[in-house]
Design a protein around this motif. Structure first.
Motif, mmCIF file in Angstrom:
data_model
loop_
_atom_site.group_PDB
_atom_site.id
_atom_site.type_symbol
_atom_site.label_atom_id
_atom_site.label_comp_id
_atom_site.label_asym_id
_atom_site.label_seq_id
_atom_site.Cartn_x
_atom_site.Cartn_y
_atom_site.Cartn_z
ATOM 1 N N VAL A 41 61.306 6.662 13.242
ATOM 2 C CA VAL A 41 62.005 7.946 13.362
ATOM 3 C C VAL A 41 62.587 8.151 14.755
ATOM 4 O O VAL A 41 62.086 7.640 15.757
ATOM 5 N N SER A 42 63.667 8.953 14.756
ATOM 6 C CA SER A 42 64.288 9.389 16.018
ATOM 7 C C SER A 42 63.689 10.732 16.417
ATOM 8 O O SER A 42 62.940 11.327 15.650
ATOM 9 N N ALA A 43 64.126 11.215 17.578
ATOM 10 C CA ALA A 43 63.699 12.543 18.033
ATOM 11 C C ALA A 43 64.317 13.612 17.129
ATOM 12 O O ALA A 43 65.364 13.393 16.521
ATOM 13 N N MET A 44 63.662 14.763 17.049
ATOM 14 C CA MET A 44 64.121 15.835 16.152
ATOM 15 C C MET A 44 65.465 16.409 16.598
ATOM 16 O O MET A 44 65.640 16.757 17.768
ATOM 17 N N THR A 47 67.184 16.968 20.230
ATOM 18 C CA THR A 47 66.193 16.905 21.323
ATOM 19 C C THR A 47 66.660 16.026 22.483
ATOM 20 O O THR A 47 66.564 16.422 23.651
ATOM 21 N N THR A 48 67.176 14.838 22.172
ATOM 22 C CA THR A 48 67.529 13.901 23.254
ATOM 23 C C THR A 48 68.644 14.482 24.118
ATOM 24 O O THR A 48 68.591 14.393 25.355
ATOM 25 N N ASP A 49 69.645 15.109 23.479
ATOM 26 C CA ASP A 49 70.740 15.746 24.245
ATOM 27 C C ASP A 49 70.179 16.820 25.170
ATOM 28 O O ASP A 49 70.599 16.951 26.324
ATOM 29 N N GLY A 74 60.760 12.431 23.172
ATOM 30 C CA GLY A 74 61.324 13.039 21.953
ATOM 31 C C GLY A 74 60.779 12.385 20.694
ATOM 32 O O GLY A 74 60.358 13.056 19.745
ATOM 33 N N GLU A 75 60.766 11.063 20.684
ATOM 34 C CA GLU A 75 60.318 10.330 19.496
ATOM 35 C C GLU A 75 58.791 10.471 19.340
ATOM 36 O O GLU A 75 58.265 10.390 18.227
ATOM 37 N N GLY A 76 58.080 10.710 20.462
ATOM 38 C CA GLY A 76 56.624 10.909 20.413
ATOM 39 C C GLY A 76 56.259 12.114 19.557
ATOM 40 O O GLY A 76 55.240 12.117 18.853
ATOM 41 N N GLY A 136 61.124 5.214 17.272
ATOM 42 C CA GLY A 136 62.327 4.440 17.534
ATOM 43 C C GLY A 136 62.757 4.603 18.974
ATOM 44 O O GLY A 136 62.158 5.369 19.737
ATOM 45 N N PHE A 137 63.784 3.836 19.383
ATOM 46 C CA PHE A 137 64.511 4.064 20.639
ATOM 47 C C PHE A 137 63.754 3.606 21.888
ATOM 48 O O PHE A 137 64.344 3.371 22.912
ATOM 49 N N GLN A 138 62.418 3.468 21.794
ATOM 50 C CA GLN A 138 61.660 3.143 23.001
ATOM 51 C C GLN A 138 61.069 1.738 22.968
ATOM 52 O O GLN A 138 60.906 1.134 21.905
ATOM 53 N N GLY A 150 69.072 2.616 24.620
ATOM 54 C CA GLY A 150 70.452 3.137 24.598
ATOM 55 C C GLY A 150 70.571 4.173 23.494
ATOM 56 O O GLY A 150 69.872 4.076 22.477
ATOM 57 N N ARG A 151 71.512 5.145 23.687
ATOM 58 C CA ARG A 151 71.651 6.227 22.714
ATOM 59 C C ARG A 151 71.932 5.663 21.316
ATOM 60 O O ARG A 151 72.726 4.748 21.168
ATOM 61 N N GLY A 152 71.246 6.214 20.347
ATOM 62 C CA GLY A 152 71.394 5.716 18.969
ATOM 63 C C GLY A 152 70.529 4.497 18.682
ATOM 64 O O GLY A 152 70.619 3.894 17.621
ATOM 65 N N GLY A 153 69.650 4.139 19.628
ATOM 66 C CA GLY A 153 68.925 2.871 19.559
ATOM 67 C C GLY A 153 67.810 2.782 18.523
ATOM 68 O O GLY A 153 67.266 1.701 18.291
ATOM 69 N N SER A 154 67.473 3.899 17.863
ATOM 70 C CA SER A 154 66.407 3.819 16.841
ATOM 71 C C SER A 154 66.803 2.902 15.692
ATOM 72 O O SER A 154 65.933 2.292 15.053
ATOM 73 N N ASP A 155 68.107 2.804 15.423
ATOM 74 C CA ASP A 155 68.559 1.873 14.377
ATOM 75 C C ASP A 155 68.103 0.455 14.731
ATOM 76 O O ASP A 155 67.653 -0.311 13.871
ATOM 77 N N THR A 156 68.250 0.123 16.016
ATOM 78 C CA THR A 156 67.882 -1.219 16.476
ATOM 79 C C THR A 156 66.374 -1.435 16.392
ATOM 80 O O THR A 156 65.908 -2.518 16.007
#
Ligand code: ADP
Ligand code: ASP
Ligand code: MG
Length: 422
Positions: A41-44, A47-49, A74-76, A136-138, A150-156
């Motif tokens: 999951v990404s941040a809600m 949140t990141t912005d 955020g993802e935590g 995700g993302f971290q 990087g922004r949008g990185g949870s996909d990766t």
């Protein structure tokens, strides 16, 4: 052996507790199908912005380390909430951050690459029947430092986990029903694609189609992970499958159009026209992990024997780039000014069908010319043509190109977010 399915839910899909309950139901359904499920999951919501904004209020150029410490929080929040929601619906779930899993990245802040993922803990928990929720993302470096991708990185994160676990497939659940011929916020009657090749999707993602993080597509291609983009709100729609180009029929020369509004253009003027200068200039950028996109070098002026070198970078890297160039100017003997322009956008057309089809580029240029849009830079690959235009003309250009290459459908796509203001 049971199959592993990786599911990823983006910020809009977990924006509030009602939506998190909905995600929990989707996850449980996959578990009920008899599969082992790992959820990323990404941040809600935004949140990141919001975190980025707070950092910028305090410091114009926050340190990369502290920025990653901040953004990873955020993802935590969302992993713990989703694990609770799954447990509340009667299923066993456990959440892990990147450090607990061992998502190891290179030692770079804000755009680290994943180099390894430890799977022991994941496999053990799956064997115990648990649904696993991963942030995700971290990532984390070998020395235990927190990084982000990087922004949008949870996909990766999701695709890399799918590759590491040899998953049956990776489903990216988002706020649109799949990959469209362009951002449906720009062209509401864009067509949803049933399938698209890794190669085209990679070009589109690099060209600004942020429905998938470029590195997620790269990783899926490298490890042959079947990747699907689908709606987290309309589960009966199977969305878009991203797959190898050999398995596809190509009907149209252009598969999609994209705009990237987060670029900046830099011109280094009066650079000596001699061997080694470009190597030094772009070598210094690479050392600072700055990715350079379009590049143009002018012809050398006869009298001064100098030229101008123009290129584009991500607007977030602009301050860092100018700092590098100021230091380097004397070393490479550049006597002119450094010009900077953030008021630009890159508009691209992408399609495996444009190989060996002359006339596609000229149609693109004519379409822009008819609208009075000036092309400031051009770059091409085998399956992509990009033009740099003024920012306030980007959406108009996308609409016209989408039309001229006959990509429209009869349906209006459902969209949740707003377009960034120009
Ligand atoms: P998430 O939070 O789920 O990761 P993103 O905002 O990162 O979602 O990505 C989904 C958004 O990408 C969509 O809302 C859409 O506006 C945008 N988008 C841009 N280009 C495309 C495209 N070609 N197809 C589908 N969506 C696109
Ligand atoms: N939360 C991060 C971002 O907003 C990562 C992601 O959403 O994929 O960029
Ligand atoms: Mg995203």
């Amino acid at each position: 052996m049971r199959k592993v399915i990786v599911q990823k839910f983006g910020g809009t899909s977990v924006a509030d507790t009602e939506k998190i309950k909905n995600v929990a139901r989707t996850v449980i359904k996959e578990k009920e199908n008899g599969n082992d499920v790992v959820v990323v999951v990404s941040a809600m919501g935004h949140t990141t912005d919001y975190l980025v904004k707070m950092a910028k209020d305090l410091s114009p150029v926050p340190s990369g380390r502290e920025m990653d410490m901040l953004l990873s929080t955020g993802e935590g929040v969302s992993i713990a909430l989703l694990a609770m929601a799954i447990q509340a619906q009667g299923y066993d779930a456990v959440s892990f951050n990147a450090m607990q899993v061992g998502i190891i990245t290179e030692n770079v802040h804000s755009k680290a690459r994943i180099i390894d993922i430890k799977t022991d803990k994941l496999r053990k928990n799956l064997q115990e029947g648990k649904i696993i929720v991963v942030a995700g993302f971290q990532g984390v470096t070998e020395d235990g430092e927190i990084t982000t991708l990087g922004r949008g990185g949870s996909d990766t994160s999701a695709v890399a986990l799918a590759a590491a676990l040899n998953a049956e497939r990776c489903d990216i659940y988002t706020d649109v029903e799949g990959v469209y011929t362009t951002d449906p916020r720009i062209v509401p009657n864009a067509s949803r694609l049933d399938e698209i090749s890794y190669e085209e999707m990679l070009e589109l993602a690099h060209a600004g189609a942020n429905v998938l993080h470029p590195r997620s597509v790269e990783t899926a291609k490298q490890f042959n992970v079947p990747l699907r983009v689908r709606s987290s709100f309309k589960l009966d729609n199977m969305g878009t499958l991203i797959l190898g180009v050999d398995n596809m029929e190509i009907y149209k020369p252009v598969a999609g159009v994209a705009a990237d509004l987060s670029q900046a253009r830099i011109v280094v003027c009066d650079v000596p026209d001699k061997p080694g200068v470009a190597a030094k200039l772009f070598g210094s950028m690479a050392k600072e992990h700055i990715s350079v996109d379009m590049i143009i070098q002018s012809y050398a002026r006869k009298v001064s024997n100098t030229n101008d070198i123009a290129f584009t970078v991500d607007a977030n890297d602009l301050d860092k780039t100018v700092a590098v160039l100021k230091k380097l100017r004397e070393d490479i003997g550049a006597s002119g000014e450094i010009q900077v322009d953030s008021n630009i956008a890159k508009v691209s057309i992408v399609g495996a069908g444009m190989i060996d089809r002359p006339g596609i580029a000229s149609t693109m240029f004519e379409t822009l010319a008819e609208l009075g849009i000036n092309i400031r830079m051009i770059s091409t690959s085998e399956i992509k043509i990009s033009c740099l235009v003024d920012k306030d003309q980007a959406y108009k250009a996308v609409e016209a190109l989408h039309k001229v290459f006959e990509l429209e459908s009869d349906e209006i796509a459902e969209v949740k977010g707003d377009l960034p203001n120009v």
